[in-house]
Each structure stands twice: as C-alpha cells, then as structure tokens.
Design an enzyme around this catalytic site. Structure first.
Site, PDB file in Angstrom:
ATOM      1  N   GLY A 202       0.804  -1.227   0.000  1.00 11.11           N
ATOM      2  CA  GLY A 202       0.000   0.000   0.000  1.00 11.11           C
ATOM      3  C   GLY A 202       0.830   1.267   0.000  1.00 11.11           C
ATOM      4  CG  ASP A 216       4.265  13.122  -4.441  1.00 13.55           C
ATOM      5  OD1 ASP A 216       3.086  13.336  -4.136  1.00 13.55           O
ATOM      6  OD2 ASP A 216       5.180  13.026  -3.596  1.00 13.55           O
ATOM      7  CE  LYS A 220       4.460  15.163  -1.077  1.00  9.29           C
ATOM      8  NZ  LYS A 220       4.775  13.731  -0.956  1.00  9.29           N
ATOM      9  N   GLY A 317       0.545   9.027   4.272  1.00  6.71           N
ATOM     10  CA  GLY A 317      -0.378   7.960   4.648  1.00  6.71           C
ATOM     11  C   GLY A 317      -1.623   8.603   5.226  1.00  6.71           C
TER      12      GLY A 317
HETATM   13  N1  LIG Z   1      -3.281   9.421   0.387  1.00 10.03           N
HETATM   14  C1  LIG Z   1      -2.370   9.986   1.190  1.00 10.03           C
HETATM   15  O1  LIG Z   1      -1.699   9.325   1.992  1.00 10.03           O
HETATM   16  C2  LIG Z   1      -2.142  11.484   1.136  1.00 10.03           C
HETATM   17  C3  LIG Z   1      -1.178  12.070   1.984  1.00 10.03           C
HETATM   18  C4  LIG Z   1      -0.997  13.453   1.979  1.00 10.03           C
HETATM   19  C5  LIG Z   1      -1.755  14.228   1.120  1.00 10.03           C
HETATM   20  N2  LIG Z   1      -2.668  13.639   0.289  1.00 10.03           N
HETATM   21  C6  LIG Z   1      -3.475  14.499  -0.560  1.00 10.03           C
HETATM   22  O2  LIG Z   1      -4.822  14.444  -0.095  1.00 10.03           O
HETATM   23  C7  LIG Z   1      -5.717  14.602  -1.191  1.00 10.03           C
HETATM   24  C8  LIG Z   1      -6.703  13.437  -1.213  1.00 10.03           C
HETATM   25  O3  LIG Z   1      -5.993  12.232  -1.400  1.00 10.03           O
HETATM   26  P1  LIG Z   1      -6.750  10.819  -1.320  1.00 10.03           P
HETATM   27  O4  LIG Z   1      -5.675   9.800  -1.397  1.00 10.03           O
HETATM   28  O5  LIG Z   1      -7.687  10.799  -0.186  1.00 10.03           O
HETATM   29  O6  LIG Z   1      -7.600  10.839  -2.708  1.00 10.03           O
HETATM   30  P2  LIG Z   1      -8.785   9.871  -3.105  1.00 10.03           P
HETATM   31  O7  LIG Z   1      -8.740   8.621  -2.319  1.00 10.03           O
HETATM   32  O8  LIG Z   1      -8.740   9.776  -4.604  1.00 10.03           O
HETATM   33  O9  LIG Z   1     -10.104  10.671  -2.688  1.00 10.03           O
HETATM   34  C9  LIG Z   1     -10.634  11.774  -3.399  1.00 10.03           C
HETATM   35  C10 LIG Z   1     -12.037  12.053  -2.891  1.00 10.03           C
HETATM   36  O10 LIG Z   1     -12.502  13.231  -3.526  1.00 10.03           O
HETATM   37  C11 LIG Z   1     -13.758  12.977  -4.170  1.00 10.03           C
HETATM   38  N3  LIG Z   1     -13.777  13.740  -5.419  1.00 10.03           N
HETATM   39  C12 LIG Z   1     -12.774  13.903  -6.307  1.00 10.03           C
HETATM   40  N4  LIG Z   1     -13.180  14.704  -7.318  1.00 10.03           N
HETATM   41  C13 LIG Z   1     -14.461  15.049  -7.038  1.00 10.03           C
HETATM   42  C14 LIG Z   1     -15.422  15.874  -7.708  1.00 10.03           C
HETATM   43  N5  LIG Z   1     -15.154  16.477  -8.867  1.00 10.03           N
HETATM   44  N6  LIG Z   1     -16.634  16.028  -7.139  1.00 10.03           N
HETATM   45  C15 LIG Z   1     -16.935  15.419  -5.971  1.00 10.03           C
HETATM   46  N7  LIG Z   1     -16.070  14.635  -5.294  1.00 10.03           N
HETATM   47  C16 LIG Z   1     -14.850  14.446  -5.829  1.00 10.03           C
HETATM   48  C17 LIG Z   1     -13.798  11.493  -4.443  1.00 10.03           C
HETATM   49  O11 LIG Z   1     -15.166  11.109  -4.526  1.00 10.03           O
HETATM   50  P3  LIG Z   1     -15.639   9.551  -4.643  1.00 10.03           P
HETATM   51  O12 LIG Z   1     -15.402   8.971  -3.295  1.00 10.03           O
HETATM   52  O13 LIG Z   1     -17.044   9.600  -5.013  1.00 10.03           O
HETATM   53  O14 LIG Z   1     -14.734   8.991  -5.704  1.00 10.03           O
HETATM   54  C18 LIG Z   1     -13.073  10.957  -3.200  1.00 10.03           C
HETATM   55  O15 LIG Z   1     -13.959  10.830  -2.130  1.00 10.03           O
HETATM   56  C19 LIG Z   1      -4.846  14.714  -2.435  1.00 10.03           C
HETATM   57  O16 LIG Z   1      -4.641  16.060  -2.721  1.00 10.03           O
HETATM   58  C20 LIG Z   1      -3.543  14.077  -2.010  1.00 10.03           C
HETATM   59  O17 LIG Z   1      -2.421  14.587  -2.723  1.00 10.03           O
HETATM   60  C21 LIG Z   1      -2.885  12.291   0.285  1.00 10.03           C
END
Ligand SMILES: NC(=O)c1ccc[n+]([C@@H]2O[C@H](COP(=O)([O-])OP(=O)(O)OC[C@H]3O[C@@H](n4cnc5c(N)ncnc54)[C@H](OP(=O)(O)O)[C@@H]3O)[C@@H](O)[C@H]2O)c1
Length: 438
Positions: A202, A216, A220, A317
């Site tokens: 993961g 990425d 940053k 994460g």
């Molecule tokens: N993952 C990590 O560990 C991590 C760490 C630090 C920062 N980040 C940042 O945090 C952010 C989110 O990451 P994530 O991993 O949580 O992403 P993700 O799992 O892809 O989740 C995105 C969410 O946004 C919703 N969404 C996206 N576009 C949309 C739209 N046009 N209208 C309505 N809803 C929409 C999606 O809806 P659905 O559920 O319906 O698809 C989903 O719930 C990103 O900017 C990422 O760079 C992530």
C-alpha cells in the site's frame, strides 16, 4: 493630507465573526472529498475529537458517488458543494485532490469567510499564490501543513519563527514510495520487484508514475521554494529525474563509496537571487542527515543563516495526514492569522545546479574502456575523477562507476558525450549531495 484606507485591510474579519457566531455551538466542518484521507479524517473526528472546547461535527462530505457506503460517524454525503458551503461551516477541509473543482471551491470558501485546511499539494503547487493572496485579502486562514510531508509537520513552526525561516538551502526526502523502493534495492532487490512490494504493502498506487518519476516530489519542492524564498516557480520548470533507471548495483556501489542513493529534492535558494533546484536520485554520504533515513521515512534538512535544522518522521499515509489536518483545523481557529504578513512571491527562474560532483555509471554490452583510457578521455575535457571502479558484470552488460570531482555540469556532459561516442557506452549521471558541513 489624504489618508488612503485599503477597504480590504479595514474590513472586519469574517473569521472573528465566525468565532463569535460559533462560540457556543458545535464546531462544524465541511469535508470536500471522502477518499483515503477524507475517510481517515472522518474516522479520526468520530473517535478522537480534539480538545477544542467544542464538539466537532462533520456536517457533510463532498463525493462524486453519493450511493457509496457512508463512513464512520454517519457523515452525510453530497455531490453538491454549494449546499455544504451554504451551511456556513466553521472550517472547510479540502481533500479532493487535483486542481478543479478544488481551486474554485477553496476560493469560494475563502470569499465567504470560511477558513480552509487542505492536504492538496497539486493545488498548492499550481495555485498557491492565488489562494494565499485570496486568504490574506479575506483575512481568513488557509492552512496546508498536510500538503508537504504530512507526517512531519514543520511549516507552521517556521511561520512562528521568522528568524529561523531565513533558509538558504534545503534538501529532503519527501516521497515515501520512491524512498521505500530504493531502500529495498539496497538489499539487492530489482527495481520491478521493489515496486511490486511497495504496491502490495500500500506504499505505491496502482499507477505509481507521479511518485517514481519525481512529479509528486517536484510539487512539494515547488511549495517549499515558495515558503522559504518567496520565489514563484512552476513545477514544470524544476529539473526532475525518476528512479526507474537505477540498478541494485548502483545502490551497492554507493554503499562502497560510503553513502547511499536517496530520492532527493534540493534547492539552493541563493544569496544573489539565483535559484537552483532539482528532484533526482542523488548520492548522499553517510554523514548527511538524509542518509540516516530508510524505508518510507521522510525528512527535510534546512540550512538558515543561523542554524541547520533537520526534521524527519513518517512521510504521509491517510492516518498521519488526517491528524495533521485536524491540528491545522485547531490552528486555523485559534491562532491569530492576521499577525502573519502577506508576502507576495516573486516570479523566479529555476535551473539545475551548474556545478558539483557527480556519480557516473558507464554501461556497455560489449566491454568498457579501461580505467586509464576513461580517465585520459575525461581529463582531455578537464574532468578529473576521485575514483574509477573495476568493471563489474551485470545481467546483459558491464558497468563501471566513477566520481567526477567538482566541475561544471555542461563540461561533464560534453565529456560524457564523447565517451559515449568513442567507447559505445551509455552513461547515467547522479548528483552528489554535499555534506552539510562540507
Ligand atoms: N493518500 C495519502 O496518503 C495522502 C497524503 C498526503 C496528502 N494527500 C493528498 O490528499 C488529497 C486526497 O488524497 P486521497 O488519497 O484521499 O484521494 P482519493 O482517495 O482519490 O479521494 C478523493 C475524494 O474526492 C472525491 N472527489 C474527487 N473529485 C471530485 C469531484 N469532482 N466532485 C466530488 N467529489 C470528488 C472522491 O469522490 P468519490 O469517493 O465519489 O470517488 C473521493 O472521495 C490529495 O490532494 C492528495 O495529494 C494524500
């Protein structure tokens, strides 16, 4: 004498109004996005509300698919962002990812006087200036600690310490996926096997391109350059190099040379306005603080006029990101954001470092020039080496490594081109990150 009053500066703070409004009721949060991070945030709020003196409630979460299962705490789902903003939440937490509709919604929340907390590095890298200026003009906090190395919150520390923030150079490992892969390759694992392992655990997405190609990390670095030098650069201008061309033998050679190859971001913020930066796998000696990290760990080393500081910890994460987001919610509501002066960034040109030492690999399918022929050819271009290794056999090819002493990059490139032409070998060139005390 005429006194000019900036109506924006003179305007009452909508945040203060919101505080006054909400002092005796629940702290309401509108959550934009309920993916990995949004779900972890909803779980955190449901299980461990912060000590904010008020009950924390997520009033709704924006998703694209509202027929999906509701998360912990029974957060209502909606596909209508305006309905969420119309509810006048105390804070908006944006974890949609991507540029739109995130940019429009963040601007709209700020214009309505609603503080915003985001983890969206792509958004900050591409539109940071526009959003920060909008926040300052509206006198509303915009916090983004979770967008850069979410598990090592340090940007806020620098907000509070302007003297320490006179940063002249920074180096970091800010992408856990590529760091995990290189750490696995140090144990002899091939690149493809290390990537498969990262995906199984993961640590890497199914499409890992942005992580392994350095995009990425470059986003940053764009945010860090803005933060520490008030220079406005675009992510596309930063020279980037991925990690997928490395061999386990490169990592083994780096160990023999007394260091390691790490996925590094580096910026020399310069005293004279010159700005150089890169994202690349780089050789770091064992004495460099970044060499002490392994696996998915992240770290940022900052050199200021007064001291060198090193921050390290878990990279990102969902769980650690959610914690940092919630801390930012608390900061947005309690700190006097108006005390922080707005500092408009200045458009700057960024280039790759022009000088330095380099770790070079020569690869050929049918024999390599001898060490002395290699040294002779390089010296004819005024390139001197501190070390040239024996040839070692790799599957399908022979390899030899050398360390080029400090020289201009363009001179080294010319010398290596003629080596490629004369000897029919391929070259791979990695920067050497100098020790902090060098
Ligand atoms: N993952 C990590 O560990 C991590 C760490 C630090 C920062 N980040 C940042 O945090 C952010 C989110 O990451 P994530 O991993 O949580 O992403 P993700 O799992 O892809 O989740 C995105 C969410 O946004 C919703 N969404 C996206 N576009 C949309 C739209 N046009 N209208 C309505 N809803 C929409 C999606 O809806 P659905 O559920 O319906 O698809 C989903 O719930 C990103 O900017 C990422 O760079 C992530």
């Amino acid at each position: 004498m005429t006194t000019v009053v900036d109506p924006l500066v003179a305007a009452p703070s909508p945040v203060r109004d919101a505080h006054d409004r909400g002092a005796s009721r629940d702290l309401s949060i509108a959550l934009l996005g309920l993916g990995q991070v949004g779900s972890a945030f909803a779980r955190l709020v449901a299980t461990a509300p912060p000590e904010l003196g008020r009950t924390v409630k997520i009033t709704g979460a924006l998703v694209s698919n509202t027929s999906r299962e509701a998360p912990a705490g029974g957060v209502p789902l909606t596909a209508d962002p305006r309905a969420l903003l119309d509810g006048r939440p105390d804070v908006v937490v944006e974890v949609l990812g991507g540029l739109e509709p995130a940019r429009t919604l963040v601007l709209e929340a700020l214009a309505r006087g609603i503080p915003v907390v985001t983890a969206n590095k792509s958004l900050l890298a591409a539109h940071g200036d526009e959003l920060l200026e909008a926040a300052w003009r509206a006198r509303v906090p915009l916090r983004y600690e979770a967008s850069v190395v979410a598990g090592v919150p340090f940007l806020g520390t620098f907000d509070r310490r302007p003297l320490a923030a006179a940063v002249t150079e920074l180096a970091g490992i800010v992408n856990g996926t590529s760091h995990f892969i290189l750490s696995k390759m140090e144990t002899g694992c091939e690149y493809s096997d290390a990537l498969a392992d990262a995906q199984r655990l993961g640590y890497a997405e199914r499409d890992p391109f942005n992580d392994i190609a350095g995009i990425d990390a470059a986003e940053k670095l764009t945010i860090l350059i803005r933060q520490f030098s008030h220079s406005r650069v675009t992510t596309a201008e930063i020279p980037i190099e991925g990690i997928d061309h490395l061999l386990p033998a490169d990592l083994a050679q780096a160990r023999e040379l007394g260091g390691a190859i790490k996925p590094v971001v580096h910026a020399d913020l310069g005293q004279s306005g010159a700005l150089s930066a890169f994202v690349a796998p780089a050789f770091v000696s064992a004495r460099h603080p970044l060499a002490s990290l392994s696996g998915v760990a992240n770290g940022v080393w900052l050199k200021s006029a007064h001291a060198s500081l090193f921050y390290s910890g878990p990279g990102a994460g969902p769980a650690v990101t959610a914690t940092t987001l919630l801390d930012d919610v608390a900061e947005a509501l309690t700190r006097n954001h108006e005390a922080r002066p707005w500092c408009e960034s200045v458009a700057a040109t960024v280039s790759a470092p022009a000088e330095g030492r380099w770790l070079v690999r020569l690869t050929a399918a049918h024999g390599l020039p001898s060490a002395s022929d290699t040294a002779d050819l390089l010296s004819s271009h005024d390139i001197w080496t501190s070390r040239i290794t024996e040839t070692t056999s790799q599957p399908g090819s022979d390899c030899r490594w050398l360390v080029a002493l400090p020289c201009a990059k363009h001179r080294l490139a010319r010398a290596l081109e003629s080596l490629e032409r004369a000897a029919g070998c391929e070259v791979t060139c990695l920067p050497v990150l100098e020790d902090p005390d060098a």
